[in-house]
Enzyme design. Structure first.
Site, mmCIF file in Angstrom:
data_model
loop_
_atom_site.group_PDB
_atom_site.id
_atom_site.type_symbol
_atom_site.label_atom_id
_atom_site.label_comp_id
_atom_site.label_asym_id
_atom_site.label_seq_id
_atom_site.Cartn_x
_atom_site.Cartn_y
_atom_site.Cartn_z
ATOM 1 N N LYS A 11 0.805 -1.219 0.000
ATOM 2 C CA LYS A 11 0.000 0.000 0.000
ATOM 3 C C LYS A 11 0.847 1.283 0.000
ATOM 4 O O LYS A 11 2.055 1.244 0.237
ATOM 5 C CB LYS A 11 -0.919 -0.018 1.220
ATOM 6 C CG LYS A 11 -1.978 -1.110 1.168
ATOM 7 C CD LYS A 11 -2.870 -1.030 2.394
ATOM 8 C CE LYS A 11 -3.997 -2.039 2.346
ATOM 9 N NZ LYS A 11 -4.883 -1.890 3.520
ATOM 10 N N TYR A 51 -12.427 -1.988 -4.096
ATOM 11 C CA TYR A 51 -12.913 -2.156 -2.724
ATOM 12 C C TYR A 51 -14.435 -2.016 -2.625
ATOM 13 O O TYR A 51 -14.967 -1.773 -1.545
ATOM 14 C CB TYR A 51 -12.234 -1.148 -1.787
ATOM 15 C CG TYR A 51 -10.804 -1.510 -1.469
ATOM 16 C CD1 TYR A 51 -10.510 -2.543 -0.578
ATOM 17 C CD2 TYR A 51 -9.743 -0.844 -2.061
ATOM 18 C CE1 TYR A 51 -9.204 -2.886 -0.291
ATOM 19 C CE2 TYR A 51 -8.429 -1.183 -1.772
ATOM 20 C CZ TYR A 51 -8.168 -2.201 -0.891
ATOM 21 O OH TYR A 51 -6.870 -2.540 -0.604
ATOM 22 N N PHE A 59 -15.564 3.258 6.668
ATOM 23 C CA PHE A 59 -14.177 3.542 6.305
ATOM 24 C C PHE A 59 -13.937 3.565 4.790
ATOM 25 O O PHE A 59 -12.817 3.820 4.341
ATOM 26 C CB PHE A 59 -13.223 2.531 6.952
ATOM 27 C CG PHE A 59 -13.484 1.096 6.577
ATOM 28 C CD1 PHE A 59 -13.019 0.563 5.378
ATOM 29 C CD2 PHE A 59 -14.209 0.272 7.432
ATOM 30 C CE1 PHE A 59 -13.260 -0.755 5.035
ATOM 31 C CE2 PHE A 59 -14.454 -1.058 7.101
ATOM 32 C CZ PHE A 59 -13.975 -1.569 5.894
ATOM 33 N N ARG A 87 -1.629 -14.238 4.671
ATOM 34 C CA ARG A 87 -2.324 -13.567 5.765
ATOM 35 C C ARG A 87 -1.540 -13.698 7.075
ATOM 36 O O ARG A 87 -1.503 -12.764 7.876
ATOM 37 C CB ARG A 87 -3.756 -14.076 5.866
ATOM 38 C CG ARG A 87 -4.550 -13.709 4.589
ATOM 39 C CD ARG A 87 -6.008 -14.067 4.637
ATOM 40 N NE ARG A 87 -6.755 -13.195 5.528
ATOM 41 C CZ ARG A 87 -7.102 -11.939 5.254
ATOM 42 N NH1 ARG A 87 -6.727 -11.371 4.137
ATOM 43 N NH2 ARG A 87 -7.811 -11.246 6.119
ATOM 44 N N THR A 93 -5.077 -7.028 10.859
ATOM 45 C CA THR A 93 -5.346 -5.737 10.233
ATOM 46 C C THR A 93 -4.921 -4.585 11.136
ATOM 47 O O THR A 93 -4.324 -3.616 10.681
ATOM 48 C CB THR A 93 -6.844 -5.614 9.884
ATOM 49 O OG1 THR A 93 -7.192 -6.693 9.015
ATOM 50 C CG2 THR A 93 -7.152 -4.294 9.207
ATOM 51 N N ARG A 104 2.628 -6.129 9.326
ATOM 52 C CA ARG A 104 1.864 -5.036 9.920
ATOM 53 C C ARG A 104 2.406 -4.630 11.286
ATOM 54 O O ARG A 104 2.389 -3.448 11.627
ATOM 55 C CB ARG A 104 0.385 -5.403 9.983
ATOM 56 C CG ARG A 104 -0.240 -5.386 8.586
ATOM 57 C CD ARG A 104 -1.666 -5.803 8.605
ATOM 58 N NE ARG A 104 -2.302 -5.632 7.297
ATOM 59 C CZ ARG A 104 -3.284 -6.383 6.857
ATOM 60 N NH1 ARG A 104 -3.763 -7.361 7.603
ATOM 61 N NH2 ARG A 104 -3.806 -6.168 5.671
ATOM 62 N N ASN A 114 -1.932 0.292 6.906
ATOM 63 C CA ASN A 114 -1.377 -0.949 7.445
ATOM 64 C C ASN A 114 -0.482 -1.699 6.456
ATOM 65 O O ASN A 114 -0.261 -2.889 6.589
ATOM 66 C CB ASN A 114 -2.488 -1.848 7.987
ATOM 67 C CG ASN A 114 -3.481 -2.268 6.932
ATOM 68 O OD1 ASN A 114 -3.250 -2.146 5.747
ATOM 69 N ND2 ASN A 114 -4.610 -2.781 7.385
ATOM 70 N N HIS A 117 -2.193 -5.449 1.664
ATOM 71 C CA HIS A 117 -3.514 -6.059 1.467
ATOM 72 C C HIS A 117 -3.278 -7.470 0.961
ATOM 73 O O HIS A 117 -2.341 -7.712 0.196
ATOM 74 C CB HIS A 117 -4.316 -5.280 0.421
ATOM 75 C CG HIS A 117 -5.499 -6.025 -0.114
ATOM 76 N ND1 HIS A 117 -6.749 -5.918 0.439
ATOM 77 C CD2 HIS A 117 -5.608 -6.928 -1.130
ATOM 78 C CE1 HIS A 117 -7.583 -6.713 -0.232
ATOM 79 N NE2 HIS A 117 -6.908 -7.338 -1.192
ATOM 80 N N GLU A 128 -9.632 -10.726 -7.486
ATOM 81 C CA GLU A 128 -8.671 -9.644 -7.301
ATOM 82 C C GLU A 128 -7.496 -9.759 -8.271
ATOM 83 O O GLU A 128 -7.025 -8.750 -8.803
ATOM 84 C CB GLU A 128 -8.178 -9.622 -5.850
ATOM 85 C CG GLU A 128 -9.258 -9.186 -4.879
ATOM 86 C CD GLU A 128 -8.803 -9.114 -3.436
ATOM 87 O OE1 GLU A 128 -9.528 -8.512 -2.630
ATOM 88 O OE2 GLU A 128 -7.715 -9.656 -3.106
#
Length: 140
Positions: A11, A51, A59, A87, A93, A104, A114, A117, A128
């Site tokens: 990100k 998203y 958010f 993950r 998160t 993270r 964070n 993704h 995705e």
């Protein structure tokens, strides 16, 4: 475990701080291979489409504005149990709840910023990946 593919996004908060290589090293050290990768700067519309599942959440506007604020690195990771492994490497998160040594915990600035993704399941991963990559770009 089956060989899977999953989408990973580094990100804007992480690309701004030049953390791409350090984050990718974490994926590779966990046994994941990067089989497609590119740096893109999403428009607000593209971020909103990507998203869209979160459109009704409070958010959404902040998330999509953030994702369109600077370049991101989108990539496809491949490996045994890649979705769960990714993950695990990313961590929770909320960086305050993330395990030590996760991306993270080590790099995130906040819940919103964070750093990474990752897809949350096989169907999401397929959708995705297709959002960002054509089949010709997936080179394992």
């Amino acid at each position: 475990m089956a060989i899977e593919r999953t989408l990973s996004i580094i990100k804007p908060d992480a690309t701004r701080r030049n953390l791409t290589g350090r984050i990718n090293a974490r994926f590779e050290e966990a046994g994941l291979r990067i089989i497609a990768q590119k740096r893109v700067w999403l428009t607000l519309g593209q971020a909103q489409t990507f998203y869209g599942v979160h459109r009704a959440r409070p958010f959404f506007a902040e998330l999509t504005a953030f994702m369109a604020s600077a370049p991101v690195v989108v990539q496809v990771l491949e490996g045994e149990g890649a979705i769960a492994k990714n993950r695990d490497v990313m961590g929770a998160t909320n960086p305050a709840n993330a395990a030590p040594g996760t991306i993270r915990k080590d790099f995130a600035l906040s819940v919103g910023e964070n750093s990474v993704h990752g897809s949350d399941g096989p169907e999401t991963a397929a959708d995705e990946i297709a959002f960002f990559f054509s089949g010709l770009e997936l080179v394992g």
